[in-house]
Design an enzyme around this catalytic site. Sequence first.
Site, mmCIF file in Angstrom:
data_model
loop_
_atom_site.group_PDB
_atom_site.id
_atom_site.type_symbol
_atom_site.label_atom_id
_atom_site.label_comp_id
_atom_site.label_asym_id
_atom_site.label_seq_id
_atom_site.Cartn_x
_atom_site.Cartn_y
_atom_site.Cartn_z
ATOM 1 N N GLU A 45 -36.097 27.232 62.742
ATOM 2 C CA GLU A 45 -34.852 27.814 62.190
ATOM 3 C C GLU A 45 -34.768 27.655 60.674
ATOM 4 O O GLU A 45 -33.756 27.166 60.141
ATOM 5 C CB GLU A 45 -33.632 27.179 62.866
ATOM 6 N N GLU B 111 -35.534 28.840 72.296
ATOM 7 C CA GLU B 111 -34.267 28.145 72.571
ATOM 8 C C GLU B 111 -33.322 29.167 73.183
ATOM 9 O O GLU B 111 -32.987 30.163 72.537
ATOM 10 C CB GLU B 111 -33.659 27.551 71.294
HETATM 11 O O1 AHR Z 1 -31.122 22.812 70.634
HETATM 12 C C1 AHR Z 1 -30.223 22.271 69.726
HETATM 13 C C2 AHR Z 1 -30.463 22.771 68.298
HETATM 14 O O2 AHR Z 1 -30.163 24.135 68.249
HETATM 15 C C3 AHR Z 1 -31.863 22.691 67.780
HETATM 16 O O3 AHR Z 1 -32.155 21.459 67.212
HETATM 17 C C4 AHR Z 1 -31.886 23.753 66.721
HETATM 18 O O4 AHR Z 1 -33.154 24.333 66.577
HETATM 19 C C5 AHR Z 1 -30.846 24.752 67.181
HETATM 20 O O5 AHR Z 1 -29.953 25.059 66.173
#
Ligand code: AHR
Length: 503
Positions: free
Chosen positions: A172, A290
């Site tokens: 990210e 994610e």
């Molecule tokens: O999964 C929780 C967080 O969400 C992770 O650390 C990050 O990559 C995202 O913003």
Amino acid sequence: MDASITLLPEAAVGPVADELFGSFVEHLGRAVYTGIYEPGHPAADEQGFRRDVLGLVRELRVPLVRYPGGNFLSGYDWRDGVGPRETRPVRLDRAWHTVEPNEVGIDEFCDWARKAGAEVMAGVNMGTGTPQDAADLVEYCNHPGGTAWSDLRIRNGHRAPHAIKRWCVGNEMDGDWQIGHLDAVDYGKKAREAMKLMRWTDETIQTVVCGSASPNMPTWPEWDRIVLEHTYDLADYLSIHRYYENPGDDDDFLASHLDMDRFIEISAATCDYVKAKVRSKKTMMLSFDEWNVWYQSRQAPHPWERAPRLLEDRYSLLDALVFGGMAISLLNHADRVRVACLAQLVNVIAPIFTEPGGPAWRQTIFYPFRDVSTLGRGVALRPIVRSPLKATKSCGDVPALAAAAVRDEKSGEIAVFALNEDRARPLRATVDLAAFGASEMADRTELCGPDLSAANSAERPDAVRPARVRVARGDAGRYAVTLKPASWNVLRFRPGRAATRAG
Ligand code: AHR
């Protein structure tokens, strides 16, 4: 109007990669400490890993686990987590305002993953880390021996290389919350140099470059285009992330998967635009590394602590239905999404929950994930769905029925996953498999209930769980079923005697 799901052998999305059912363990909250690892727990093994948690992870059949972050990754020095435990430094993790003891590092995590039956998808730090640090980690993990880093791994007790195939190049990086956040050009250049060194260390690896952190970012999708223009030839996947939380309207929330469809399709289109622009023959795949329901608005400030209770969302039945919709979206895009990671696995926005010194149990989202992970392997079919519409506040009129289907090529079995998003009305649906010849319904389950806010807990670990439903007889390959209001349904069919009576 009744609903129908029609499946045709010639209408296929494509093979579902096993890695679509991956997950994610970050050094965050209690994911590692008192999650997967708790020496002294009655269920701990000789390495301190909780056997009860390992059992639940295996039940989910997770083939791949992303590690060690997440936001944590961008301030992490992997060297802190190797070697004798007593010499490892205790650090401040500034990403999550947490004290990191470094008792678990890459070696222990690879051991844990082996026990869980999963491969590791490792991340390299593109925040405070350099391309050299990234390549050194690849050497530490994957080089057979005879060099400083690979011999250190051997001295640390791991003669055989970890053989990590997939590598995430940062996390990210367009988010200002990210340690060492960069703009797209700077990240594109840095990621390129890192990937060159990593691939020159081990030419068999695959790499994942960071797409924008979320489609809600002002940088999306331009970030993805710029990064890909810098890295297209060296990357195998573009990383994308998406979380949903209830916007205050259950119907809009249930329709989240439609937004996810659009997000995946635009991400794939952005990749294809760059493919054309750089005159490449390679099609970039997506690593949706994610995805989940996450109540981000519930986060609160906390003191410096080891293993604090962070992001410990307790999932309701409604959350599990929304989650099921997201899983349907992934299966329906299996031709482009070749890796996906449910974020995360234990305690932190997770299907598995533990108490320190106490039990481990299945959250509501455990069940739709287990369904798709165990029955969703094979070739994804493109279901033709007819459905009545239902009105939503922000998403307009949307189909009440969402579905995905997967055919196991070996056994010929077909699994249908169906979500009835109508909270008030059952859906009478026909599942039409006539084009596949003789079949019979082998099994059917549903996840639903009168209280959409119901959740599992240590005291009531089975408050929400799927129930078996009587199978329906087919009429020339057509099955009439009733899908209860607000329900997640799994129907499994096997090739068999032609059944003639309606059931
Ligand atoms: O999964 C929780 C967080 O969400 C992770 O650390 C990050 O990559 C995202 O913003």
